[in-house]
Design a protein around this motif. Structure first.
Motif, PDB file in Angstrom:
ATOM      1  N   GLU A   1      47.555  62.349  47.670  1.00  0.00           N
ATOM      2  CA  GLU A   1      47.714  61.844  46.302  1.00  0.00           C
ATOM      3  C   GLU A   1      48.642  60.648  46.300  1.00  0.00           C
ATOM      4  O   GLU A   1      49.723  60.659  46.892  1.00  0.00           O
ATOM      5  N   LEU A   2      48.197  59.642  45.643  1.00  0.00           N
ATOM      6  CA  LEU A   2      49.033  58.452  45.504  1.00  0.00           C
ATOM      7  C   LEU A   2      49.938  58.635  44.308  1.00  0.00           C
ATOM      8  O   LEU A   2      49.482  58.836  43.194  1.00  0.00           O
TER       9      LEU A   2
ATOM     10  N   VAL B   1      51.953  51.274  34.829  1.00  0.00           N
ATOM     11  CA  VAL B   1      51.549  51.566  36.198  1.00  0.00           C
ATOM     12  C   VAL B   1      50.488  50.553  36.594  1.00  0.00           C
ATOM     13  O   VAL B   1      49.524  50.346  35.854  1.00  0.00           O
ATOM     14  N   GLY B   2      50.693  49.944  37.735  1.00  0.00           N
ATOM     15  CA  GLY B   2      49.689  48.974  38.145  1.00  0.00           C
ATOM     16  C   GLY B   2      50.127  48.196  39.362  1.00  0.00           C
ATOM     17  O   GLY B   2      50.887  48.674  40.186  1.00  0.00           O
TER      18      GLY B   2
ATOM     19  N   PRO C   1      52.682  56.864  41.968  1.00  0.00           N
ATOM     20  CA  PRO C   1      53.293  55.585  41.675  1.00  0.00           C
ATOM     21  C   PRO C   1      54.776  55.598  42.034  1.00  0.00           C
ATOM     22  O   PRO C   1      55.455  56.607  41.870  1.00  0.00           O
ATOM     23  N   VAL C   2      55.231  54.505  42.554  1.00  0.00           N
ATOM     24  CA  VAL C   2      56.642  54.413  42.917  1.00  0.00           C
ATOM     25  C   VAL C   2      57.449  54.224  41.641  1.00  0.00           C
ATOM     26  O   VAL C   2      57.172  53.346  40.835  1.00  0.00           O
ATOM     27  N   ASP C   3      58.405  55.111  41.476  1.00  0.00           N
ATOM     28  CA  ASP C   3      59.209  55.012  40.267  1.00  0.00           C
ATOM     29  C   ASP C   3      60.321  54.001  40.483  1.00  0.00           C
ATOM     30  O   ASP C   3      61.147  54.141  41.386  1.00  0.00           O
ATOM     31  N   VAL C   4      60.310  53.024  39.670  1.00  0.00           N
ATOM     32  CA  VAL C   4      61.251  51.929  39.872  1.00  0.00           C
ATOM     33  C   VAL C   4      62.702  52.403  39.739  1.00  0.00           C
ATOM     34  O   VAL C   4      63.578  51.985  40.491  1.00  0.00           O
TER      35      VAL C   4
ATOM     36  N   ARG D   1      54.778  50.635  49.196  1.00  0.00           N
ATOM     37  CA  ARG D   1      54.286  51.921  48.742  1.00  0.00           C
ATOM     38  C   ARG D   1      54.079  52.824  49.949  1.00  0.00           C
ATOM     39  O   ARG D   1      53.702  52.387  51.019  1.00  0.00           O
TER      40      ARG D   1
ATOM     41  N   PRO E   1      47.573  59.145  35.948  1.00  0.00           N
ATOM     42  CA  PRO E   1      48.737  59.916  36.383  1.00  0.00           C
ATOM     43  C   PRO E   1      49.969  59.020  36.467  1.00  0.00           C
ATOM     44  O   PRO E   1      49.912  57.934  37.034  1.00  0.00           O
TER      45      PRO E   1
END
Lengths: 501, 306
Positions: A465-466, A242-243, A468-471, A498, A234
């Protein structure tokens, strides 16, 4: 205080900007991305243990009379190389452990490189823009195999000497140039004039490790340059990664992984005996042992030599010997096709786009089936290198086992291809295949009975739900600005805690 | 006192060594010149020519051997003529359990011998008595003065090509095996070397002198049967086959398991994420919640734009 020190260094070297950038490199979380690290860390173990061994090893073929700790060789004429390996084994404190670690680490190094290669292959990680890195990786594998063989040869023991003899014959089998190549490398006809061990030594401890280090730097440099590939998780898109950032989380993980890899090497070195050269004795061309095999990564070549029927080609004035086909032509084709594979696939599929998202193997049934069939072929050859041992342990005729392998190395790939293809196709038709199972909760009803219900149906269960932080969204929060790369791909700097929603 | 004690230990060692030497190396009576049996190293065991033993040997032979080898050991379609082979050959085949063979078409394999030592010698002497040619008699092996270094060298040159350098044994062509050398006795080695059972070449006194055979026997019984394995488990002495197996399945396997432990598990497809609406309370760490690596990574998951 530490801050001041860092500031002082940074004022003079101006590394913080680039360093920060590097520390923020994002590593995907999936475990299969760590397979290459096993190779990297076992290579570090190889370097460290190798340096220790060089301090004691004497790379010379000159003959001395052994008067050391191992009684059954006492008084025999042995080479200095062999005698010094015995001394490392029996007299140098911790020498045997280091020697065994070195050998086990070599086995693990090449093994994990192959596993890493398979992961890249089956997920399509070699596609544009990573073709060059694929080729570099393939060359690392080849150099690793060569260096492993040379290292195996250095102790000058009975088993490795047989291997050198075979290598000499393989070189000789090259049409037209063979005898020149062989005498050039060995400094004369076999067994040479004392040149083999010193030459192998300098290639093994200096030239090839340097080449491997150089290629490894290129391998990792390109990894940073291209950034990681990733699975379709996702939030993962072609234009992002993503990571986990390198610092601090991934660094912790990967350091732990380094220590555990080293630990496994130490464990093997301590409990499992490898290459007991004192039992083999000094190599003399007129002495040979049965049941001699090369280390496993040469096994497929040894197996190919064994299963190859005794065909030769007679040209006018020149004969191409049988050894040429399994031992020169086969690896030649193998590594050429391996290195060219990205371009072959591009040509066949017409797919020349950039890919940063990985395939699941089932999504590419033809590639997966092809890869499985080819791998199965080499696996059968690998097994064929143990025909004698298998025949002995299974109480079968050696000839029967050999013929079985001859047939298997043709039949198995033919069977594996359609089976793998069919499995991929079937999996495609299973929508929930590969997805995570919904959690179940065990609940107790008022009457005291227990039952299982899906977690989502449980009243009050909140699925978190985790995301991802959108840069991009938070870039304004960070002090450092995004830097433009030469190729126009943006990179952000992100120090974002996060949040759980 | 102290100096006396200091002397005591070496003295004990010397005495023990002497005693051991006397036990192990009891040279029997000097033999008449028999093939391959001269000098004091391999000497013929005193063959008792007493008739009681020979009649016991005949009874045993008639019961267990004659169905194939014939009633007077003259041989038949099922088994070879044994006249003149000598008691050493018979002793080797019977004491190693190769004979008697349940199925005469099958390759003899080592098994617990059917007869005890005395019965075996009785049979061997009986067979030897059937012919005027004495063949190779049962030897008495004396390892006095044996040189294991010489033995190892001779072993590597003459024995390792089939039995392998570690004595693990291996398959030769056509379903024939070179048997492992673990658990063989000094006498059996001498008999095998001198008589060449089955596919094995016969090493006569012109090829290996008695003292050379003694050296080989010393090396095999001391170092092949009791290998020095300071590096840990010897992995069966079959070399890189076993080592590769361990290196790949234990070495690489453990490392991959560690990666599996540290890293994240199955990647979820985007559709899957939408369908299930999420994960366990810990986010990206998978369903089991027992994954420490996953926890860490989940709390740090970020996106990098490329």
């Amino acid at each position: 205080m530490i801050d001041n020190l860092f500031n002082w260094i940074d004022d003079r070297l101006a590394i913080s900007r680039g360093g920060r950038h590097l520390l923020n490199k994002i590593f995907p979380d999936h475990w299969s991305f760590m397979l290459g690290e096993i190779a990297l860390y076992s290579f570090i173990v190889l370097l460290l243990t190798g340096i220790f061994l060089t301090l004691y090893f004497v790379p010379s073929e000159s003959s001395i009379v052994y008067h050391g700790a191992y009684l059954p060789i006492d008084g025999q004429h042995v080479s200095q190389a062999f005698a010094s390996t015995l001394d490392i084994t029996f007299s140098v404190r911790g020498g045997l452990l280091i020697r065994q670690m070195h050998h086990w680490a070599a086995n693990i190094f090449i093994g994990s490189a192959v596993v890493h290669l398979l992961r890249i292959f089956f997920t399509g990680g070699f596609r544009r823009p990573r073709e060059v890195n694929w080729i570099v990786g393939a060359n690392l594998l080849i150099l690793g195999i060569f260096n492993g063989f040379l290292g195996y040869s250095l102790p000058d023991d009975l088993v490795s000497g047989t291997g050198i003899r075979i290598a000499f014959s393989i070189l000789e089998s090259v049409p037209f140039a063979g005898s020149y190549l062989a005498t050039f490398l060995f400094g004369g006809n076999f067994p040479g004039n004392g040149a083999i061990i010193p030459r192998f030594f300098i290639i093994q401890v200096l030239i090839l490790p340097l080449a491997i280090l150089g290629l490894l730097s290129a391998h990792l440099g390109m990894l940073v340059r291209h950034k990681h590939t990733q699975f379709k998780t996702p939030g993962a898109r072609e234009d992002n990664v993503v990571g986990t950032p390198l610092w601090p989380t991934f660094m912790t993980k990967t350091l732990a992984f380094f220590f555990l890899t080293t630990g496994i090497t130490v464990l093997l070195g301590a409990v499992a005996q490898i290459n007991p050269i004192w039992q083999y004795g000094q190599y003399y061309p007129w002495k040979v042992s049965y049941a001699v095999q090369p280390d496993w990564y040469m096994g497929w070549l040894d197996g190919a030599l064994r299963v190859m029927p005794s065909w030769e080609i007679h040209l006018p004035g020149h004969m191409i010997p049988n050894v040429f086909f399994p031992a020169v032509l086969l690896p030649g084709i193998t590594f050429t096709v391996l290195m060219m594979y990205p371009f072959i696939e591009e040509r066949l599929t017409g797919n020349v786009a950039e890919h940063h998202l990985l395939d699941r193997p089932r999504d590419r049934p033809v590639r997966t089936a092809f890869g499985c069939a080819v791998f199965a072929f080499y696996f059968v050859l690998f097994g064929a290198s143990a025909t004698d041992v298998l025949a002995n342990y299974l109480n079968l005729s050696l000839n029967f086992v050999l013929w079985t392998f001859r047939i298997l190395c043709i039949v198995v790939p033919i069977v594996v291809f359609p089976v793998a293809y069919k499995i991929c196709k079937e999996l495609e038709g299973v929508p929930e295949g590969g997805k995570r199972k919904v959690h179940n909760l065990i609940v107790r009803d008022p009457a005291g009975g227990y039952s299982t219900i899906p977690a989502e149906e449980y009243p009050g269960y909140e699925s978190i739900e985790l995301e991802p932080v959108d840069v991009e969204k938070v870039e304004s929060l960070t002090a450092a600005a995004a830097a433009k790369n030469g190729d126009g791909r943006t990179e952000g700097v992100y120090e974002i805690p996060r949040e759980y929603r | 006192m102290r100096s006396l004690r200091r002397l005591l230990a070496p003295a004990a060692v010397v005495v023990a060594a002497l005693a051991l030497g006397l036990l192990v190396w009891s040279p029997a009576s000097k033999p008449a010149a028999t093939p391959g049996l001269s000098g004091s190293v391999l000497t013929a065991a005193t063959s008792s020519n007493n008739s009681a033993q020979q009649s016991e040997g005949k009874t045993l032979f008639d019961e267990s051997c004659s169905s194939c080898h014939g009633i007077n050991a003259q041989g038949s379609a099922l088994g070879p003529n044994l006249r003149g082979v000598g008691s050493g050959t018979v002793d080797l085949w019977v004491s190693s359990g190769w004979m008697p063979l349940a199925n005469p078409t099958q390759q003899p394999a080592r098994k617990p011998p059917l007869f005890n030592r005395q019965q075996t010698i009785a049979i061997a002497d009986y067979v030897a008595s059937l012919s005027s040619s004495k063949g190779f008699p049962i030897p008495n092996v004396s390892l006095k003065g044996a040189n294991v270094s010489q033995g190892m060298s001779i072993f590597a040159e003459n024995c390792a090509p089939c039995h392998t350098i570690t004595g693990a044994g291996d398959a030769l062509s056509g379903g024939i095996n070179a048997p492992p050398l673990h658990g063989v006795t000094e006498t059996q080695i001498a008999e095998a070397v001198r008589t060449g059972p089955g596919n094995m070449p016969r090493f006569g006194p012109g090829t290996l002198s008695n003292s050379q055979v003694r050296d080989v026997i010393a090396y095999v019984t001391r170092y092949i049967e009791h290998p020095v394995n300071p590096g840990g488990n010897g992995l069966g002495g079959v070399g890189p086959v076993a080592e590769g197996f361990i290196g790949l399945f234990v070495g690489v396997g453990l490392c991959v398991l560690v990666a599996f432990w540290i890293g994240d598990r199955t990647p979820r497809s985007p559709e899957g994420a939408e369908e299930h609406g999420g994960d366990g309370p810990e986010g990206g760490s998978g369903g089991d919640g027992s994954d420490p690596g996953g926890d860490g990574s989940a709390s740090q998951r970020e996106v990098e734009h490329v």
